[in-house]
Write a protein that holds these residues in place. Structure first.
Motif, PDB file in Angstrom:
ATOM      1  N   ARG A   1      44.762  20.411   7.439  1.00 34.26           N
ATOM      2  CA  ARG A   1      43.431  20.247   8.020  1.00 34.26           C
ATOM      3  C   ARG A   1      43.426  20.722   9.463  1.00 34.26           C
ATOM      4  N   ARG A   2      42.272  21.077   9.957  1.00 37.99           N
ATOM      5  CA  ARG A   2      42.134  21.435  11.367  1.00 37.99           C
ATOM      6  C   ARG A   2      42.274  20.150  12.189  1.00 37.99           C
ATOM      7  N   ASP A   3      43.199  20.156  13.133  1.00 35.66           N
ATOM      8  CA  ASP A   3      43.520  18.955  13.907  1.00 35.66           C
ATOM      9  C   ASP A   3      42.674  18.899  15.174  1.00 35.66           C
ATOM     10  N   ARG A   4      41.698  17.998  15.179  1.00 31.05           N
ATOM     11  CA  ARG A   4      40.857  17.844  16.371  1.00 31.05           C
ATOM     12  C   ARG A   4      41.448  16.821  17.348  1.00 31.05           C
ATOM     13  N   GLY A   5      42.583  16.252  16.954  1.00 27.98           N
ATOM     14  CA  GLY A   5      43.349  15.428  17.891  1.00 27.98           C
ATOM     15  C   GLY A   5      43.087  13.929  17.862  1.00 27.98           C
ATOM     16  N   VAL A   6      43.818  13.251  18.717  1.00 26.57           N
ATOM     17  CA  VAL A   6      43.670  11.800  18.904  1.00 26.57           C
ATOM     18  C   VAL A   6      42.718  11.604  20.080  1.00 26.57           C
ATOM     19  N   LYS A   7      41.698  10.794  19.871  1.00 28.53           N
ATOM     20  CA  LYS A   7      40.680  10.624  20.907  1.00 28.53           C
ATOM     21  C   LYS A   7      40.391   9.149  21.162  1.00 28.53           C
ATOM     22  N   GLN A   8      39.635   8.919  22.238  1.00 23.93           N
ATOM     23  CA  GLN A   8      39.233   7.541  22.570  1.00 23.93           C
ATOM     24  C   GLN A   8      37.728   7.454  22.621  1.00 23.93           C
ATOM     25  N   ALA A   9      37.193   6.365  22.117  1.00 25.58           N
ATOM     26  CA  ALA A   9      35.760   6.107  22.293  1.00 25.58           C
ATOM     27  C   ALA A   9      35.489   4.643  21.987  1.00 25.58           C
ATOM     28  N   GLY A  10      34.290   4.205  22.354  1.00 21.90           N
ATOM     29  CA  GLY A  10      33.943   2.796  22.210  1.00 21.90           C
ATOM     30  C   GLY A  10      33.331   2.457  20.859  1.00 21.90           C
ATOM     31  N   PHE A  11      34.164   2.125  19.916  1.00 22.14           N
ATOM     32  CA  PHE A  11      33.669   1.754  18.589  1.00 22.14           C
ATOM     33  C   PHE A  11      33.595   0.242  18.463  1.00 22.14           C
ATOM     34  N   LEU A  12      32.407  -0.251  18.122  1.00 20.68           N
ATOM     35  CA  LEU A  12      32.235  -1.700  18.004  1.00 20.68           C
ATOM     36  C   LEU A  12      33.133  -2.290  16.925  1.00 20.68           C
TER      37      LEU A  12
ATOM     38  N   VAL B   1      30.101  10.568  18.824  1.00 20.29           N
ATOM     39  CA  VAL B   1      30.685  10.037  17.583  1.00 20.29           C
ATOM     40  C   VAL B   1      30.562   8.514  17.572  1.00 20.29           C
ATOM     41  N   ALA B   2      30.884   7.899  18.716  1.00 22.22           N
ATOM     42  CA  ALA B   2      30.801   6.441  18.810  1.00 22.22           C
ATOM     43  C   ALA B   2      29.358   5.968  18.621  1.00 22.22           C
ATOM     44  N   LYS B   3      28.413   6.684  19.236  1.00 24.42           N
ATOM     45  CA  LYS B   3      26.994   6.316  19.099  1.00 24.42           C
ATOM     46  C   LYS B   3      26.575   6.339  17.638  1.00 24.42           C
ATOM     47  N   LEU B   4      26.988   7.402  16.968  1.00 23.83           N
ATOM     48  CA  LEU B   4      26.628   7.572  15.567  1.00 23.83           C
ATOM     49  C   LEU B   4      27.175   6.434  14.703  1.00 23.83           C
ATOM     50  N   GLU B   5      28.467   6.116  14.938  1.00 23.05           N
ATOM     51  CA  GLU B   5      29.086   5.065  14.123  1.00 23.05           C
ATOM     52  C   GLU B   5      28.557   3.676  14.495  1.00 23.05           C
ATOM     53  N   ASN B   6      28.260   3.476  15.784  1.00 22.23           N
ATOM     54  CA  ASN B   6      27.792   2.155  16.219  1.00 22.23           C
ATOM     55  C   ASN B   6      26.330   1.906  15.854  1.00 22.23           C
ATOM     56  N   SER B   7      25.571   2.991  15.684  1.00 19.19           N
ATOM     57  CA  SER B   7      24.130   2.828  15.464  1.00 19.19           C
ATOM     58  C   SER B   7      23.806   2.068  14.179  1.00 19.19           C
ATOM     59  N   VAL B   8      24.818   1.906  13.301  1.00 18.83           N
ATOM     60  CA  VAL B   8      24.555   1.158  12.060  1.00 18.83           C
ATOM     61  C   VAL B   8      24.218  -0.301  12.338  1.00 18.83           C
ATOM     62  N   ILE B   9      24.539  -0.793  13.530  1.00 13.77           N
ATOM     63  CA  ILE B   9      24.249  -2.215  13.780  1.00 13.77           C
ATOM     64  C   ILE B   9      22.753  -2.505  13.754  1.00 13.77           C
ATOM     65  N   VAL B  10      21.930  -1.486  13.988  1.00 13.68           N
ATOM     66  CA  VAL B  10      20.488  -1.744  13.979  1.00 13.68           C
ATOM     67  C   VAL B  10      20.012  -2.158  12.587  1.00 13.68           C
ATOM     68  N   LEU B  11      20.843  -1.921  11.583  1.00 21.20           N
ATOM     69  CA  LEU B  11      20.505  -2.359  10.228  1.00 21.20           C
ATOM     70  C   LEU B  11      20.840  -3.839  10.018  1.00 21.20           C
TER      71      LEU B  11
ATOM     72  N   TYR C   1      25.740  -8.618  19.108  1.00 16.95           N
ATOM     73  CA  TYR C   1      26.515  -7.698  19.950  1.00 16.95           C
ATOM     74  C   TYR C   1      26.139  -7.834  21.434  1.00 16.95           C
ATOM     75  N   GLU C   2      25.640  -8.987  21.780  1.00 18.27           N
ATOM     76  CA  GLU C   2      25.354  -9.349  23.175  1.00 18.27           C
ATOM     77  C   GLU C   2      24.571  -8.283  23.930  1.00 18.27           C
ATOM     78  N   GLY C   3      23.509  -7.816  23.321  1.00 15.16           N
ATOM     79  CA  GLY C   3      22.626  -6.866  23.990  1.00 15.16           C
ATOM     80  C   GLY C   3      23.121  -5.431  24.007  1.00 15.16           C
ATOM     81  N   PHE C   4      24.196  -5.166  23.285  1.00 13.28           N
ATOM     82  CA  PHE C   4      24.737  -3.803  23.250  1.00 13.28           C
ATOM     83  C   PHE C   4      23.733  -2.856  22.592  1.00 13.28           C
ATOM     84  N   ASP C   5      23.385  -1.779  23.317  1.00 15.43           N
ATOM     85  CA  ASP C   5      22.475  -0.790  22.749  1.00 15.43           C
ATOM     86  C   ASP C   5      23.306   0.428  22.352  1.00 15.43           C
ATOM     87  N   PRO C   6      23.489   0.636  21.041  1.00 12.05           N
ATOM     88  CA  PRO C   6      24.404   1.697  20.602  1.00 12.05           C
ATOM     89  C   PRO C   6      24.007   3.091  21.074  1.00 12.05           C
TER      90      PRO C   6
END
Ligand SMILES: [Zn+2]
Length: 367
Positions: free
Chosen positions: A201-212, A141-151, A159-164
């Motif tokens: 709604r179906r509750d998929r819960g509270v999660k953690q991930a690295g979102f830029l 999920v984080a990869k998907l959301e972060n990948s917009v930086i390539v635009l 993003y200091e060399g961050f590769d999403p």
């Protein structure tokens, strides 16, 4: 009797003054401690459509929900300022979004998104806080959301060399200190609770991930995934006007509850702090009636003579006092009565919990 009445009255006045102090303090500080500003971040926009479903695009859904959420807050919580990162279909770089939140000194940052996954049967809503992903699924999920930086132009510098798309890049989220994690989780739980209980709604819960987008935000922040555009039924719901109204009002109620808890907690903290200040600064007189190398047992000796006995340690010795007043004249009046029971009783002074000399106390009170 007269002395007693006088004392009672004085105690009452002391109380009123203390309460007045509290109120003045709370009144003055209310402005600075209340929850005042929320930043609503509609993900994607412009050349970045986000996830694409059969009938909708993420960027449109999340903008609608963001604007509805803002309108609810404006209407029902007029004392809360709403700041948007975008109100139109425009492209806003991820860094810029956190910058807007930081500049507005927001108390809460809510980033709104919709999800996509290769398995169409997966559906449900989830809310993320910033941290290291615990599962591969959350990393995706984080990869998907972060990948917009390539635009974005020059994203490797920004993003200091961050590769999403490289898992190794996400190690920074493990080392990072997230001082707002507790409040962020609190908000995320409120959002998920609303989605589940009130919108069904179906509750998929509270999660953690690295979102830029959350990384540079210096306040409690959450990233809400409304649902999956890759699931036909769910897409229909969140792409519909009714579905968007439900989801926005659910997030609104979570903000309202979060603010209530936030304000109550700040108020309590201020009262405690102020009580501490009053305690530390206050001059009090007491009458010392005993001093002993050994601790005197309650119910014996001096405790039999006086109803109110207060013990304190002075160096190696235990000392015992009775009576307490911030008014020297009051304590002086009590002294003659106390001396009927302990002939060598004498007055001592305290500043907060610290014993000070009588002359210092009298001097401080004259200031
Ligand atoms: Zn998104």
């Amino acid at each position: 009797m007269t002395i007693y009445l006088f004392k009672t009255r004085l105690r009452f006045f002391v109380w009123i003054s203390v309460l007045f102090l509290f109120n003045t303090f709370i009144g003055e500080s209310q402005e600075s401690i209340q929850f005042k500003t929320v930043v609503i971040d509609a993900g994607h926009g412009g050349k970045d459509p986000g996830a694409i479903g059969k009938i909708s695009k993420e960027k449109d859904i999340v903008l609608n929900v963001a604007l509805k959420l803002g309108a609810y807050i404006n209407e029902y919580m007029p004392d809360v300022k709403v700041v948007y990162t975008r109100q139109k279909d425009v492209f806003v770089p991820l860094n810029k979004r956190a910058e807007i939140a930081n500049k507005s000194k927001a108390d809460l940052f809510i980033s709104i998104h919709a999800n996509a996954i290769s398995t169409p049967k997966i559906y449900g809503a989830e809310t993320f806080v910033l941290g290291l992903h615990r599962t591969k699924e959350n990393l995706e999920v984080a990869k998907l959301e972060n990948s917009v930086i390539v635009l974005e132009e020059d994203y490797t510098t920004t993003y200091e060399g961050f590769d999403p798309n490289s898992a190794e890049s996400y190690i920074i989220f493990e080392l990072m200190q997230n001082i707002h994690i507790d409040q962020s989780i609190q908000m995320a739980s409120l959002v998920q609770g609303q989605f589940k209980e009130r919108v069904g709604r179906r509750d998929r819960g509270v999660k953690q991930a690295g979102f830029l987008v959350l990384r540079k935000a210096s306040m409690p922040s959450v990233l809400v995934e409304l649902g999956f555009l890759t699931n036909g039924t769910e897409e229909k719901f969140i792409a519909s006007e009714k579905g968007q109204t439900y989801m926005a009002s659910a997030i609104f109620r979570a903000v309202r509850d979060y603010k209530e808890e936030f304000d109550a907690k700040s108020k309590l903290e201020d009262i405690t702090r102020q009580a501490q200040v009053v305690k530390e600064e206050k001059i009090n007189y007491r009458i010392q009636v005993a001093s002993s190398k050994k601790k005197i047992k309650e119910g014996t000796h001096i405790y039999k003579k006086f109803d109110e006995v207060w013990e304190f340690k002075d160096g190696e010795r235990y000392k015992y006092t009775t009576e307490c007043s911030s008014d020297y004249d009051v304590i002086l009046k009590s002294l003659s009565q106390v001396r009927n029971k302990v002939s060598d009783a004498f007055i001592i002074a305290f500043k907060g919990d610290a014993k000070i000399s009588l002359s210092e106390a009298r001097g401080l009170q004259k200031q």
